[in-house]
Design an enzyme around this catalytic site. Structure first.
Site, PDB file in Angstrom:
ATOM      1  N   ILE A 184      77.461 158.731  17.573  1.00 44.23           N
ATOM      2  CA  ILE A 184      78.655 159.372  17.870  1.00 44.23           C
ATOM      3  C   ILE A 184      79.867 158.279  17.857  1.00 44.23           C
ATOM      4  O   ILE A 184      81.085 158.568  17.384  1.00 44.23           O
ATOM      5  CB  ILE A 184      78.643 159.826  19.301  1.00 44.23           C
ATOM      6  CG1 ILE A 184      79.720 160.604  19.744  1.00 44.23           C
ATOM      7  CG2 ILE A 184      78.652 158.402  20.276  1.00 44.23           C
ATOM      8  CD1 ILE A 184      79.720 161.857  19.120  1.00 44.23           C
ATOM      9  N   GLY A 185      79.875 157.185  17.522  1.00 43.62           N
ATOM     10  CA  GLY A 185      80.555 156.160  17.717  1.00 43.62           C
ATOM     11  C   GLY A 185      80.767 154.972  18.595  1.00 43.62           C
ATOM     12  O   GLY A 185      82.055 154.268  18.674  1.00 43.62           O
ATOM     13  N   LYS A 186      79.829 154.950  19.414  1.00 45.52           N
ATOM     14  CA  LYS A 186      79.726 153.824  20.569  1.00 45.52           C
ATOM     15  C   LYS A 186      80.202 152.491  20.073  1.00 45.52           C
ATOM     16  O   LYS A 186      80.890 151.540  20.604  1.00 45.52           O
ATOM     17  CB  LYS A 186      78.277 154.154  21.221  1.00 45.52           C
ATOM     18  CG  LYS A 186      78.246 155.210  21.788  1.00 45.52           C
ATOM     19  CD  LYS A 186      76.978 155.282  22.576  1.00 45.52           C
ATOM     20  CE  LYS A 186      75.614 155.228  22.058  1.00 45.52           C
ATOM     21  NZ  LYS A 186      75.377 156.148  21.067  1.00 45.52           N
ATOM     22  N   LYS A 230      74.169 145.129  24.659  1.00 43.76           N
ATOM     23  CA  LYS A 230      73.552 146.492  24.253  1.00 43.76           C
ATOM     24  C   LYS A 230      72.132 146.026  24.714  1.00 43.76           C
ATOM     25  O   LYS A 230      71.044 145.845  23.968  1.00 43.76           O
ATOM     26  CB  LYS A 230      73.492 146.663  22.781  1.00 43.76           C
ATOM     27  CG  LYS A 230      72.888 147.945  22.371  1.00 43.76           C
ATOM     28  CD  LYS A 230      73.066 148.723  21.206  1.00 43.76           C
ATOM     29  CE  LYS A 230      72.540 149.951  21.092  1.00 43.76           C
ATOM     30  NZ  LYS A 230      73.312 151.159  21.437  1.00 43.76           N
ATOM     31  N   ASP A 252      73.757 147.092  15.812  1.00 38.22           N
ATOM     32  CA  ASP A 252      74.675 147.298  16.828  1.00 38.22           C
ATOM     33  C   ASP A 252      75.093 146.072  17.865  1.00 38.22           C
ATOM     34  O   ASP A 252      76.043 145.716  18.018  1.00 38.22           O
ATOM     35  CB  ASP A 252      74.528 148.862  17.592  1.00 38.22           C
ATOM     36  CG  ASP A 252      74.766 149.839  16.819  1.00 38.22           C
ATOM     37  OD1 ASP A 252      74.980 149.888  15.613  1.00 38.22           O
ATOM     38  OD2 ASP A 252      74.142 150.881  17.192  1.00 38.22           O
ATOM     39  N   GLU A 292      77.206 148.571  26.083  1.00 36.57           N
ATOM     40  CA  GLU A 292      76.828 149.797  25.177  1.00 36.57           C
ATOM     41  C   GLU A 292      75.529 150.509  25.579  1.00 36.57           C
ATOM     42  O   GLU A 292      74.424 149.751  25.530  1.00 36.57           O
ATOM     43  CB  GLU A 292      77.093 149.483  23.675  1.00 36.57           C
ATOM     44  CG  GLU A 292      76.909 150.676  22.778  1.00 36.57           C
ATOM     45  CD  GLU A 292      77.033 150.247  21.149  1.00 36.57           C
ATOM     46  OE1 GLU A 292      76.149 150.765  20.587  1.00 36.57           O
ATOM     47  OE2 GLU A 292      77.679 149.552  20.885  1.00 36.57           O
TER      48      GLU A 292
END
Length: 182
Positions: free
Chosen positions: A12-14, A36, A53, A115
């Site tokens: 989704i774009g986190k 994260k 990420d 995140e």
């Protein structure tokens, strides 16, 4: 300040938004930490499993942390975390993840960005979800939540729907301003 970035789903774009926030805060001279704590589908890179990420957050934050501090639960299998953890014989609990985050929070910082993995209701085990983790983190110190979502827009050219991330620049600047005002 603690900010938990979550979404309605994976992809989704986190990480994109987390990166932008950490970068902006760093430019403003703030001491930032990006975490994260849980990721699946990690890859073997330079002698260790790494989630891309988590690596992005680690590189963008202004406080230098070892990779395992940023991403203590780096699961190899690219499936939902509770399934990957079960397959890899790792017991995920809200208490373990929350304790890790609270320990990292003792390091000097102005902003701690966490995140999440997937959406809010992603299971961590048979009884606990990511929402339970957020509730646990909110008990000791106020936790701000940034939840990204998708909306679908019909294009003029055809009847297909396109996905777009909704995060107005006005909203981003409000978050950045709120960090400066405390």
């Amino acid at each position: 300040m603690k900010l938990f970035v979550t979404g309605t789903d994976t992809g989704i774009g986190k990480t994109y938004v987390s990166h932008l926030l950490l970068k902006k805060w760093r430019e403003q001279g703030l001491q930032t930490i990006g975490l994260k704590p849980l990721a699946s589908g990690c890859e073997w890179i330079d002698g260790q499993y790494i989630n891309r990420d988590a690596h992005t957050l680690r590189q963008t934050a202004s406080v230098s942390l070892a990779y395992p501090q940023v991403n203590p639960y780096c699961l190899k299998t690219p499936v939902a975390p509770h399934i990957a953890a079960q397959k890899e014989k790792i017991k995920l609990t809200v208490q373990k993840i929350s304790t890790h985050i609270q320990n990292i929070a003792t390091i000097h910082h102005d902003a701690l960005l966490i995140e999440g993995v997937g959406g809010v209701m992603v299971p961590l085990n048979k009884k606990e979800t990511q929402l339970d983790l957020m509730k646990s983190l909110n008990k000791r110190e106020r936790l701000f939540l940034l939840r990204l979502f998708e909306w679908r827009r019909k294009t003029a050219e055809d009847k297909n729907y396109s996905k777009e991330m909704v995060l107005p620049s006005k909203f981003m600047s409000q978050i950045v301003r709120s960090m400066r005002s405390g």
